[in-house]
Design a protein around this motif. Structure first.
Motif, PDB file in Angstrom:
ATOM      1  N   LEU A   1      40.487  -4.950  51.356  1.00 10.80           N
ATOM      2  CA  LEU A   1      41.729  -4.001  50.885  1.00 10.80           C
ATOM      3  C   LEU A   1      42.507  -3.220  52.098  1.00 10.80           C
ATOM      4  O   LEU A   1      44.179  -3.503  50.902  1.00 10.80           O
ATOM      5  CB  LEU A   1      41.617  -2.832  50.179  1.00 10.80           C
ATOM      6  CG  LEU A   1      40.261  -3.319  48.942  1.00 10.80           C
ATOM      7  CD1 LEU A   1      39.566  -2.177  48.016  1.00 10.80           C
ATOM      8  CD2 LEU A   1      40.855  -4.501  47.670  1.00 10.80           C
ATOM      9  N   PHE A   2      42.840  -2.468  52.843  1.00 10.62           N
ATOM     10  CA  PHE A   2      43.900  -2.269  53.611  1.00 10.62           C
ATOM     11  C   PHE A   2      44.149  -3.244  53.965  1.00 10.62           C
ATOM     12  O   PHE A   2      45.897  -2.959  53.341  1.00 10.62           O
ATOM     13  CB  PHE A   2      42.464  -1.002  54.355  1.00 10.62           C
ATOM     14  CG  PHE A   2      44.099  -0.355  55.543  1.00 10.62           C
ATOM     15  CD1 PHE A   2      44.747   0.205  54.871  1.00 10.62           C
ATOM     16  CD2 PHE A   2      44.175  -0.915  56.960  1.00 10.62           C
ATOM     17  CE1 PHE A   2      45.996   1.276  55.605  1.00 10.62           C
ATOM     18  CE2 PHE A   2      45.796  -0.222  57.715  1.00 10.62           C
ATOM     19  CZ  PHE A   2      46.112   1.137  57.393  1.00 10.62           C
ATOM     20  N   ILE A   3      43.995  -4.349  54.462  1.00  8.12           N
ATOM     21  CA  ILE A   3      44.829  -5.334  55.512  1.00  8.12           C
ATOM     22  C   ILE A   3      45.653  -5.820  54.413  1.00  8.12           C
ATOM     23  O   ILE A   3      47.306  -6.124  54.635  1.00  8.12           O
ATOM     24  CB  ILE A   3      44.090  -6.341  55.464  1.00  8.12           C
ATOM     25  CG1 ILE A   3      43.561  -5.700  56.654  1.00  8.12           C
ATOM     26  CG2 ILE A   3      44.784  -7.338  55.822  1.00  8.12           C
ATOM     27  CD1 ILE A   3      42.084  -6.324  57.921  1.00  8.12           C
ATOM     28  N   ALA A   4      45.485  -6.373  52.777  1.00  7.31           N
ATOM     29  CA  ALA A   4      46.140  -6.537  51.296  1.00  7.31           C
ATOM     30  C   ALA A   4      47.102  -5.668  51.350  1.00  7.31           C
ATOM     31  O   ALA A   4      48.004  -6.307  51.051  1.00  7.31           O
ATOM     32  CB  ALA A   4      45.291  -7.120  50.466  1.00  7.31           C
ATOM     33  N   GLY A   5      46.899  -4.437  51.571  1.00  7.11           N
ATOM     34  CA  GLY A   5      47.811  -3.787  50.829  1.00  7.11           C
ATOM     35  C   GLY A   5      49.391  -3.635  52.184  1.00  7.11           C
ATOM     36  O   GLY A   5      49.407  -3.573  51.343  1.00  7.11           O
ATOM     37  N   VAL A   6      48.519  -3.873  53.059  1.00 10.05           N
ATOM     38  CA  VAL A   6      49.569  -3.644  54.375  1.00 10.05           C
ATOM     39  C   VAL A   6      50.610  -4.578  54.151  1.00 10.05           C
ATOM     40  O   VAL A   6      51.449  -4.731  54.657  1.00 10.05           O
ATOM     41  CB  VAL A   6      49.125  -3.465  55.701  1.00 10.05           C
ATOM     42  CG1 VAL A   6      50.425  -3.764  56.706  1.00 10.05           C
ATOM     43  CG2 VAL A   6      48.660  -2.253  55.656  1.00 10.05           C
ATOM     44  N   TRP A   7      50.091  -6.321  53.767  1.00  7.70           N
ATOM     45  CA  TRP A   7      51.419  -7.317  53.763  1.00  7.70           C
ATOM     46  C   TRP A   7      51.787  -6.913  52.522  1.00  7.70           C
ATOM     47  O   TRP A   7      52.461  -7.648  52.424  1.00  7.70           O
ATOM     48  CB  TRP A   7      49.932  -8.174  53.323  1.00  7.70           C
ATOM     49  CG  TRP A   7      49.958  -9.568  53.001  1.00  7.70           C
ATOM     50  CD1 TRP A   7      51.249 -10.127  54.362  1.00  7.70           C
ATOM     51  CD2 TRP A   7      50.478 -10.230  52.358  1.00  7.70           C
ATOM     52  NE1 TRP A   7      51.936 -11.599  53.401  1.00  7.70           N
ATOM     53  CE2 TRP A   7      51.448 -11.324  52.119  1.00  7.70           C
ATOM     54  CE3 TRP A   7      49.795 -10.171  50.661  1.00  7.70           C
ATOM     55  CZ2 TRP A   7      51.443 -12.483  51.304  1.00  7.70           C
ATOM     56  CZ3 TRP A   7      50.370 -10.794  49.847  1.00  7.70           C
ATOM     57  CH2 TRP A   7      50.873 -12.169  49.981  1.00  7.70           C
ATOM     58  N   ALA A   8      50.769  -6.649  51.305  1.00  7.28           N
ATOM     59  CA  ALA A   8      51.455  -6.577  50.181  1.00  7.28           C
ATOM     60  C   ALA A   8      53.092  -5.231  50.499  1.00  7.28           C
ATOM     61  O   ALA A   8      54.203  -5.510  49.967  1.00  7.28           O
ATOM     62  CB  ALA A   8      51.473  -5.995  48.837  1.00  7.28           C
ATOM     63  N   ALA A   9      52.320  -4.066  51.280  1.00 10.99           N
ATOM     64  CA  ALA A   9      53.816  -3.084  51.435  1.00 10.99           C
ATOM     65  C   ALA A   9      54.459  -4.131  52.339  1.00 10.99           C
ATOM     66  O   ALA A   9      56.501  -3.492  51.931  1.00 10.99           O
ATOM     67  CB  ALA A   9      53.154  -1.607  51.901  1.00 10.99           C
ATOM     68  N   TRP A  10      54.588  -4.711  53.060  1.00  3.78           N
ATOM     69  CA  TRP A  10      54.942  -5.230  53.643  1.00  3.78           C
ATOM     70  C   TRP A  10      56.552  -6.296  52.988  1.00  3.78           C
ATOM     71  O   TRP A  10      57.975  -6.302  53.198  1.00  3.78           O
ATOM     72  CB  TRP A  10      54.995  -6.348  55.017  1.00  3.78           C
ATOM     73  CG  TRP A  10      55.846  -7.305  55.993  1.00  3.78           C
ATOM     74  CD1 TRP A  10      56.344  -8.417  55.277  1.00  3.78           C
ATOM     75  CD2 TRP A  10      56.594  -6.453  56.917  1.00  3.78           C
ATOM     76  NE1 TRP A  10      56.915  -8.618  56.143  1.00  3.78           N
ATOM     77  CE2 TRP A  10      56.994  -8.131  57.341  1.00  3.78           C
ATOM     78  CE3 TRP A  10      56.714  -5.235  57.302  1.00  3.78           C
ATOM     79  CZ2 TRP A  10      57.352  -7.233  58.708  1.00  3.78           C
ATOM     80  CZ3 TRP A  10      57.102  -5.354  58.945  1.00  3.78           C
ATOM     81  CH2 TRP A  10      58.352  -6.116  59.238  1.00  3.78           C
ATOM     82  N   ARG A  11      55.571  -6.960  52.063  1.00  8.51           N
ATOM     83  CA  ARG A  11      56.585  -8.027  51.113  1.00  8.51           C
ATOM     84  C   ARG A  11      57.002  -7.268  50.308  1.00  8.51           C
ATOM     85  O   ARG A  11      58.499  -7.045  50.129  1.00  8.51           O
ATOM     86  CB  ARG A  11      55.688  -9.151  50.180  1.00  8.51           C
ATOM     87  CG  ARG A  11      54.547  -9.472  50.895  1.00  8.51           C
ATOM     88  CD  ARG A  11      55.548 -10.638  51.648  1.00  8.51           C
ATOM     89  NE  ARG A  11      56.296 -11.048  50.178  1.00  8.51           N
ATOM     90  CZ  ARG A  11      56.215 -12.078  49.901  1.00  8.51           C
ATOM     91  NH1 ARG A  11      54.479 -13.175  50.234  1.00  8.51           N
ATOM     92  NH2 ARG A  11      56.391 -13.326  48.849  1.00  8.51           N
ATOM     93  N   PHE A  12      57.226  -5.941  49.857  1.00 11.65           N
ATOM     94  CA  PHE A  12      57.148  -4.884  48.662  1.00 11.65           C
ATOM     95  C   PHE A  12      59.038  -4.246  49.938  1.00 11.65           C
ATOM     96  O   PHE A  12      60.606  -4.481  49.498  1.00 11.65           O
ATOM     97  CB  PHE A  12      56.791  -3.547  48.680  1.00 11.65           C
ATOM     98  CG  PHE A  12      57.717  -2.005  47.825  1.00 11.65           C
ATOM     99  CD1 PHE A  12      58.345  -2.202  47.124  1.00 11.65           C
ATOM    100  CD2 PHE A  12      57.698  -1.450  49.293  1.00 11.65           C
ATOM    101  CE1 PHE A  12      58.774  -1.086  46.902  1.00 11.65           C
ATOM    102  CE2 PHE A  12      58.984  -0.386  48.655  1.00 11.65           C
ATOM    103  CZ  PHE A  12      58.578   0.075  47.065  1.00 11.65           C
ATOM    104  N   PHE A  13      58.880  -4.162  51.179  1.00  7.72           N
ATOM    105  CA  PHE A  13      60.083  -4.002  52.193  1.00  7.72           C
ATOM    106  C   PHE A  13      60.899  -4.686  52.204  1.00  7.72           C
ATOM    107  O   PHE A  13      61.653  -4.220  52.222  1.00  7.72           O
ATOM    108  CB  PHE A  13      59.580  -2.665  53.238  1.00  7.72           C
ATOM    109  CG  PHE A  13      58.657  -1.284  52.848  1.00  7.72           C
ATOM    110  CD1 PHE A  13      60.033  -0.497  52.315  1.00  7.72           C
ATOM    111  CD2 PHE A  13      57.566  -0.966  53.351  1.00  7.72           C
ATOM    112  CE1 PHE A  13      59.453   0.913  51.904  1.00  7.72           C
ATOM    113  CE2 PHE A  13      56.635  -0.145  52.763  1.00  7.72           C
ATOM    114  CZ  PHE A  13      58.323   1.201  52.484  1.00  7.72           C
ATOM    115  N   GLN A  14      60.336  -5.873  52.128  1.00 11.15           N
ATOM    116  CA  GLN A  14      61.267  -7.134  52.337  1.00 11.15           C
ATOM    117  C   GLN A  14      62.115  -7.821  51.206  1.00 11.15           C
ATOM    118  O   GLN A  14      62.822  -8.836  51.065  1.00 11.15           O
ATOM    119  CB  GLN A  14      60.329  -8.348  52.502  1.00 11.15           C
ATOM    120  CG  GLN A  14      59.824  -7.635  54.318  1.00 11.15           C
ATOM    121  CD  GLN A  14      60.817  -7.472  54.867  1.00 11.15           C
ATOM    122  OE1 GLN A  14      62.079  -8.489  55.217  1.00 11.15           O
ATOM    123  NE2 GLN A  14      60.750  -6.988  55.491  1.00 11.15           N
TER     124      GLN A  14
END
Length: 125
Positions: A56-69
């Motif tokens: 869940l944490f890895i998926a959350g970081v990936w989604a956060a990365w996409r959010f900032f992009q």
């Protein structure tokens, strides 16, 4: 306060009693306590929780990365909400392991107290 109590107990005990208390051991360190949560009858469940929390944490970081992009507000919203939910879910799962650590500490303290009471009972005629 715990150190004072342990010192007082150590002063009043005989040699064989000291050896018995040393076998019971002092309070385990933090990392040992964490390791002990993955043993015993509920250890498998804590392993599953840890793996799920990590995913869940890895998926959350990936989604956060996409959010900032994201370039548009709708796209940012599309990635920002799942990122927040995934990271908070991973935090909640991580915190669910803490009661097991606390229960193990309580059991260890009770065993130590039982041993001290048994030694005190043996000392009295």
């Amino acid at each position: 306060m715990t150190d004072d109590i342990d010192t007082l107990i150590a002063r009043t005990l005989r040699e064989e009693d000291r050896a018995l208390l040393e076998r019971a051991g002092a309070e385990p360190g933090y990392f040992r306590q964490i390791g002990e949560t993955f043993t015993g009858p509920t250890g498998w469940m804590n392993v599953v929780l840890l793996v799920t929390q990590t995913l869940l944490f890895i998926a959350g970081v990936w989604a956060a990365w996409r959010f900032f992009q994201a370039g548009e507000a709708l796209e940012a919203l599309r990635w920002g909400l799942p990122a927040a939910v995934l990271i908070l879910s991973s935090l909640m799962l991580k915190l669910s392991i803490w009661p097991a650590i606390h229960a193990n500490r309580t059991i260890h303290a009770l065993r130590r107290l039982e041993l001290q009471l048994a030694l005190r009972g043996q000392a009295r005629p």
